[in-house]
Design an enzyme around this catalytic site. Structure first.
Site, PDB file in Angstrom:
ATOM      1  N   CYS A  32     -25.694  13.160  86.788  1.00  0.00           N
ATOM      2  CA  CYS A  32     -25.409  11.933  87.525  1.00  0.00           C
ATOM      3  C   CYS A  32     -24.275  12.116  88.525  1.00  0.00           C
ATOM      4  O   CYS A  32     -23.360  12.910  88.311  1.00  0.00           O
ATOM      5  CB  CYS A  32     -25.002  10.840  86.550  1.00  0.00           C
ATOM      6  N   ARG A  91     -26.801  18.161  92.370  1.00  0.00           N
ATOM      7  CA  ARG A  91     -26.431  18.150  90.957  1.00  0.00           C
ATOM      8  C   ARG A  91     -27.647  17.868  90.062  1.00  0.00           C
ATOM      9  O   ARG A  91     -27.568  18.049  88.859  1.00  0.00           O
ATOM     10  CB  ARG A  91     -25.366  17.074  90.709  1.00  0.00           C
ATOM     11  N   TRP A  93     -29.375  11.033  86.188  1.00  0.00           N
ATOM     12  CA  TRP A  93     -30.145  12.072  85.496  1.00  0.00           C
ATOM     13  C   TRP A  93     -30.327  11.537  84.081  1.00  0.00           C
ATOM     14  O   TRP A  93     -29.363  11.437  83.323  1.00  0.00           O
ATOM     15  CB  TRP A  93     -29.350  13.378  85.508  1.00  0.00           C
ATOM     16  N   ASN A 130     -21.282   7.735  84.661  1.00  0.00           N
ATOM     17  CA  ASN A 130     -21.702   9.098  84.291  1.00  0.00           C
ATOM     18  C   ASN A 130     -21.240   9.344  82.865  1.00  0.00           C
ATOM     19  O   ASN A 130     -20.162   8.892  82.479  1.00  0.00           O
ATOM     20  CB  ASN A 130     -21.023  10.149  85.175  1.00  0.00           C
ATOM     21  N   GLY A 131     -22.022  10.122  82.104  1.00  0.00           N
ATOM     22  CA  GLY A 131     -21.605  10.434  80.730  1.00  0.00           C
ATOM     23  C   GLY A 131     -22.456   9.686  79.719  1.00  0.00           C
ATOM     24  O   GLY A 131     -23.523   9.147  80.057  1.00  0.00           O
ATOM     25  N   GLU A 147     -30.809  37.259  82.741  1.00  0.00           N
ATOM     26  CA  GLU A 147     -30.494  36.440  83.915  1.00  0.00           C
ATOM     27  C   GLU A 147     -31.703  36.390  84.868  1.00  0.00           C
ATOM     28  O   GLU A 147     -32.034  35.331  85.405  1.00  0.00           O
ATOM     29  CB  GLU A 147     -29.250  37.001  84.611  1.00  0.00           C
ATOM     30  N   LYS A 206     -33.583  32.988  86.005  1.00  0.00           N
ATOM     31  CA  LYS A 206     -33.753  32.616  87.423  1.00  0.00           C
ATOM     32  C   LYS A 206     -35.207  32.286  87.712  1.00  0.00           C
ATOM     33  O   LYS A 206     -35.516  31.281  88.317  1.00  0.00           O
ATOM     34  CB  LYS A 206     -33.349  33.762  88.356  1.00  0.00           C
ATOM     35  N   GLU A 249     -36.431  29.016  85.927  1.00  0.00           N
ATOM     36  CA  GLU A 249     -35.849  27.745  86.343  1.00  0.00           C
ATOM     37  C   GLU A 249     -36.322  27.307  87.719  1.00  0.00           C
ATOM     38  O   GLU A 249     -36.468  26.118  87.962  1.00  0.00           O
ATOM     39  CB  GLU A 249     -34.316  27.705  86.214  1.00  0.00           C
ATOM     40  N   HIS A 282     -41.846  45.448  68.356  1.00  0.00           N
ATOM     41  CA  HIS A 282     -41.724  44.613  67.159  1.00  0.00           C
ATOM     42  C   HIS A 282     -42.310  43.224  67.394  1.00  0.00           C
ATOM     43  O   HIS A 282     -41.986  42.279  66.659  1.00  0.00           O
ATOM     44  CB  HIS A 282     -40.258  44.534  66.727  1.00  0.00           C
ATOM     45  N   LYS A 310     -27.086  20.764  88.207  1.00  0.00           N
ATOM     46  CA  LYS A 310     -26.104  21.787  88.566  1.00  0.00           C
ATOM     47  C   LYS A 310     -24.908  21.757  87.626  1.00  0.00           C
ATOM     48  O   LYS A 310     -24.420  22.777  87.174  1.00  0.00           O
ATOM     49  CB  LYS A 310     -25.646  21.551  90.004  1.00  0.00           C
TER      50      LYS A 310
HETATM   51  C1  G6P Z   1     -26.380  24.528  84.561  1.00  0.00           C
HETATM   52  C2  G6P Z   1     -26.612  25.187  85.901  1.00  0.00           C
HETATM   53  C3  G6P Z   1     -26.489  26.696  85.764  1.00  0.00           C
HETATM   54  C4  G6P Z   1     -25.139  27.053  85.179  1.00  0.00           C
HETATM   55  C5  G6P Z   1     -24.871  26.314  83.869  1.00  0.00           C
HETATM   56  C6  G6P Z   1     -23.420  26.449  83.466  1.00  0.00           C
HETATM   57  O1  G6P Z   1     -27.400  24.851  83.694  1.00  0.00           O
HETATM   58  O2  G6P Z   1     -27.888  24.852  86.387  1.00  0.00           O
HETATM   59  O3  G6P Z   1     -26.629  27.283  87.040  1.00  0.00           O
HETATM   60  O4  G6P Z   1     -25.082  28.430  84.946  1.00  0.00           O
HETATM   61  O5  G6P Z   1     -25.115  24.920  84.024  1.00  0.00           O
HETATM   62  O6  G6P Z   1     -22.640  25.809  84.433  1.00  0.00           O
HETATM   63  P1  G6P Z   1     -21.144  26.167  84.728  1.00  0.00           P
HETATM   64  O7  G6P Z   1     -20.757  25.234  85.851  1.00  0.00           O
HETATM   65  O8  G6P Z   1     -20.382  25.889  83.475  1.00  0.00           O
HETATM   66  O9  G6P Z   1     -21.078  27.590  85.123  1.00  0.00           O
END
Ligand code: G6P
Length: 608
Positions: A2, A27, A74, A100-101, A481, A485, A488, A504, A603
C-alpha cells in the site's frame, strides 16, 4: 504494498495525489482511491484495478479541492474491490482515512463498535479506525486520533482528514513508514519519498509512535501522547530523474544496466588508494569481532539470496560460523541470540516488516545489529547499530537486480574488513580479493555489452512450463536467485536444485526439451558439475550453461553456453546473476508480462 499520499496547499489536490500515487505504483497494488475536501464535503472516489481507472473517473468528474488523501491498496483483509479500497470513512462521511499496515485487534474493536450500532460496509481491518475516530471526535481531530490509536494494536501508517477541520491533515505512524514533505505554503504526507519528490526534497521521517498535524503553513510534530517533539529535516539527495525510466522500456532493464555504476558507487568510496577498506558507519573493533561466536544474516527474498553469499565470504575470510535465515522464520524460530551474536540484516528498502522485526528481536536479546540497506533514513537504517549503505540509487522494479549485486558487493567488503581487523586473512589473500573486487564493475559492464545471445535464448525457452536451475556451492545460491527472478516476472514455474541433489528426486521431472540452466562457474566443483549436466542431457534436457570465459569444453555437453569473465569463485555470483536477470527479463517480455509490477507482488513488503 500500500501507498499513502496526502496534500494540503494551494494546488489541486487531485493532481498532486494522482501524480504521487503513480510514483508509488511500483510498490505493487490492486486498487486506488482519493478523498478530496470539496466545498465543505469529503468526496471519495476509489476503484479496484490500476490507477488509470481512478484517473479516468477523476477526469470525468472534475473534482476540485486543495486538501486530500490518496491510497494504493495491496489487499490483505478483504479481496480487491471498490468497497475495500481506501479511503474509508465514518458513517456521515465527515472523516476519511487511508491506512497502510494491519490492525491486529480489529476483530475485538469491531465487536464493540457493532454493539454500539456502527455499520460496516467493507471487509477491511481499516474501517474500525474510521468508526473509532467518529466515536472520539469532539471537534479536535488530533485529540480523536490520539484516543483512537491508543486502542490499536499492529502496524499502521494513517493519514486522516476531517470535513470539520478543513485546514488540517493528521498523520501517525506505528511501524509502517510515513514521511511528511515540507513545502512552501503547502505540505505533504507520503509513505515513500518518490511520491512527493517532484514537489520537495525536504522531509521529516516519523518514528514509531509519532504523529504530525499538517497544515498548509506549518507542521506540528508530537508523540501519540501529544508531547511536542522537534526533528531534523532530512534532505533527499537523489532526484526525480533517478526514479524515471530514462528511455528504457522498463525499470527492470534500466536497473540491470545501472549495475556497473551502482557497484562502483558502492565499492569505490570504501576502497582507499592504499587498498585499505573504510566502512563509513560501521564501528566494529577487533575486540567486538573477536567477541562474536556466530553471525546471523537475516533477510527476505532477493536480499536473503545476497545473504547466502555473505555466509560464504564471512566463513572463508573471517572464519566465524554464519547462519543465514529468512526473516519470517527467524522471528518465530528459536534463534541463539546473545551478546556474542552479530546479526546482519540485509534489506533494499529498509522497511520490510519481517526483517525489521527480526532486527528488533535481535536487539532486545543483546545482539549487535548491522544493516546493509539501500535507503538512507529507513526504519532499519535508523535502528541498527551499524549501517552500510548500498549506493544503488532508487530501485523501482519489483524484481530486485542492482540492489542484489550491490548487497553482495557490500557483504564482500564487510567480510574483508572483519577479516583484516582480526588478522584472519593473509596479506596475499587480501590483496587478491581486493584486486578482484576492484574489477567487478567493469566485468559486469562487459557482460552487458552483448545481449544478442541471451535474447535468442529467451526465444528458446519462453513457452516452457517449467525451468530448472542447477548449481553447486555459490552457483546454487545464484541458481536460487535466477529461479526467483524468472518465476516472479514471467510466471513460469521454476525451481533451483543443488546439482548433486538432482538424482534424489527432481531428475524425475527432466524430460525431452525441459530447459535446465546450469551454472558451472566454480573451478573447484567444475568436474562434478559437468557430470550433473551430463545427467540431465542424458534425459534430453535443453541445457543452457553459464561458465567462465575460456571454458570451451563445456560446449560439448551443454546446448548453449553463456560466458562470464574470469573471476574468483567466491565473487562469481555478482557476474553470473547478470545473464540470469537478462534471461528472465527477455522471457517475461516475450510473454508480454507486466515486468515492473508482477501480479500479486510488492516492492516493499510492509505487512507480515
Ligand atoms: C519483496 C521484493 C523483493 C525483495 C524483498 C525483500 O519481495 O519484491 O525484490 O528482495 O521484498 O525486500 P527488501 O527491501 O527487504 O530487500
Amino acid at each position: 504494498m500500500c501507498g499513502i499520499v496526502g496534500y494540503i496547499g494551494n494546488k489541486q489536490a487531485v493532481e498532486v495525489l494522482t501524480d504521487g500515487l503513480a510514483k508509488l505504483e511500483y510498490r505493487g497494488y490492486d486498487s486506488a482511491g482519493v478523498a478530496i475536501l470539496n466545498d465543505n464535503d469529503i468526496e471519495v472516489r476509489k476503484f479496484k484495478g490500476r490507477l488509470s481507472v481512478l484517473s479516468q473517473d477523476l477526469e470525468r468528474n472534475n473534482i476540485h479541492g486543495n486538501v486530500g488523501i490518496g491510497h494504493t491498496r495491496w489487499a490483505t483483509h478483504g479481496e480487491p474491490s471498490d468497497i475495500n479500497s481506501h479511503p474509508h470513512w465514518n458513517q456521515s462521511c465527515s472523516i476519511a482515512i487511508v491506512h497502510n499496515g494491519i490492525i491486529e485487534n480489529y476483530m475485538d474493536i469491531k465487536e464493540d463498535l457493532l454493539q454500539k450500532g456502527y455499520k460496516f460496509t467493507s471487509d477491511t481491518d481499516t474501517e474500525v479506525v474510521c468508526h473509532l475516530l467518529n466515536e472520539y471526535y469532539e471537534g479536535d481531530l488530533v485529540g480523536a486520533v490520539k484516543k483512537t490509536v491508543s486502542k490499536l494494536e499492529g502496524a499502521y501508517a494513517l493519514s486522516v482528514m476531517s470535513r470539520d477541520n478543513p485546514d488540517e491533515l493528521v498523520a501517525v505512524r506505528m511501524t509502517s513508514p510515513l514521511i511528511i514533505g515540507i513545502g512552501e505554503e503547502e505540505n505533504f504526507i507520503a509513505s515513500d519519498i518518490p511520491a512527493i519528490l517532484k514537489y520537495t526534497k525536504n522531509v521529516y521521517i516519523l518514528n514509531d509512535g509519532e504523529m504530525a498535524l499538517v497544515k498548509k503553513d506549518g507542521i506540528e510534530l508530537m508523540t501519540v501522547n501529544g508531547t511536542p517533539i522537534s526533528k531534523e529535516v532530512f534532505t533527499v539527495d537523489w532526484d526525480v530523474e533517478a526514479a524515471e525510466k530514462g528511455g528504457y522500456d522498463h525499470f527492470m532493464i534500466k536497473e540491470i544496466h545501472e549495475q556497473p555504476k551502482a557497484i562502483k558507487e558502492t565499492l569505490s568510496p570504501r576502497l582507499k588508494k592504499d587498498k585499505t577498506i573504510k566502512l563509513d558507519d560501521i564501528n566494529l573493533t577487533k575486540e567486538n569481532i573477536e567477541n562474536f561466536n556466530k553471525v546471523y544474516i537475516v533477510a527476505c527474498g532477493t536480499a536473503y539470496h545476497a545473504g547466502l553469499l555473505g555466509k560464504v565470504l564471512i566463513e572463508k575470510f573471517v572464519k566465524i560460523p554464519v547462519i543465514v535465515d529468512i526473516a519470517s522464520e527467524f522471528r518465530y524460530g528459536n534463534p541463539f541470540i546473545d551478546d556474542k551474536t552479530l546479526i546482519i540484516v540485509v534489506s533494499q528498502s529498509g522497511e520490510t516488516i519481517d526483517t525489521f522485526e527480526a532486527l528488533r528481536l535481535g536487539k532486545r536479546k543483546g545482539a549487535r545489529i548491522m544493516a546493509v540497506t539501500n535507503v538512507v533514513g529507513s526504519s532499519i537504517a535508523r535502528e541498527a547499530h551499524d549501517v552500510l549503505y548500498t549506493w544503488a540509487g532508487p530501485e523501482i522494479a519489483v524484481a530486485s537486480t542492482k540492489a542484489y549485486t550491490t548487497q553482495m558487493a557490500s557483504l564482500a567488503l564487510i567480510a574483508l574488513d572483519m577479516a583484516v581487523k582480526t588478522d584472519a586473512i593473509s596479506q596475499p589473500e587480501y590483496n587478491k580479493a581486493i584486486e578482484e573486487i576492484e574489477q567487478l564493475s567493469s566485468k559486469v559492464a562487459e557482460i552487458l555489452e552483448d545481449l544478442d545471445l541471451v535474447k535468442d535464448l529467451a526465444l528458446d525457452i519462453y513457452q516452457a512450463e517449467d525451468v530448472f536451475f542447477i548449481g553447486r556451492g555459490v552457483d546454487y545460491d545464484v541458481a536460487r536467485e535466477g529461479s526467483l527472478k524468472l518465476k516472479e516476472i514471467s510466471y513460469i514455474h521454476s525451481e533451483a536444485i543443488q546439482a548433486g541433489e538432482l538424482k534424489h528426486g527432481t531428475l524425475a521431472l527432466i524430460e525431452k526439451d525441459t530447459p535446465v540452466i546450469a551454472l558451472a562457474t566454480q573451478d573447484r566443483l567444475y568436474d562434478k558439475m559437468l557430470s550433473n549436466i551430463k545427467e540431465v542431457k542424458a534425459r534430453r534436457a535443453y541445457v543452457i550453461a553459464i561458465a567462465k570465459k575460456g571454458n570451451k569444453e563445456i560446449e560439448k555437453s551443454a546446448d548453449k553456453v553463456i560466458y562470464i569473465p574470469d573471476v574468483m569463485d567466491e565473487l562469481s555470483p555478482i557476474l553470473s546473476v547478470i545473464p540470469l536477470q537478462l534471461l528472465s527479463y527477455y522471457v517475461a517480455k516475450e510473454r508480454d508480462c507486466d515486468i515492473d509490477k508482477p501480479r500479486n507482488l510488492a516492492k516493499s513488503v510492509t505487512v507480515e
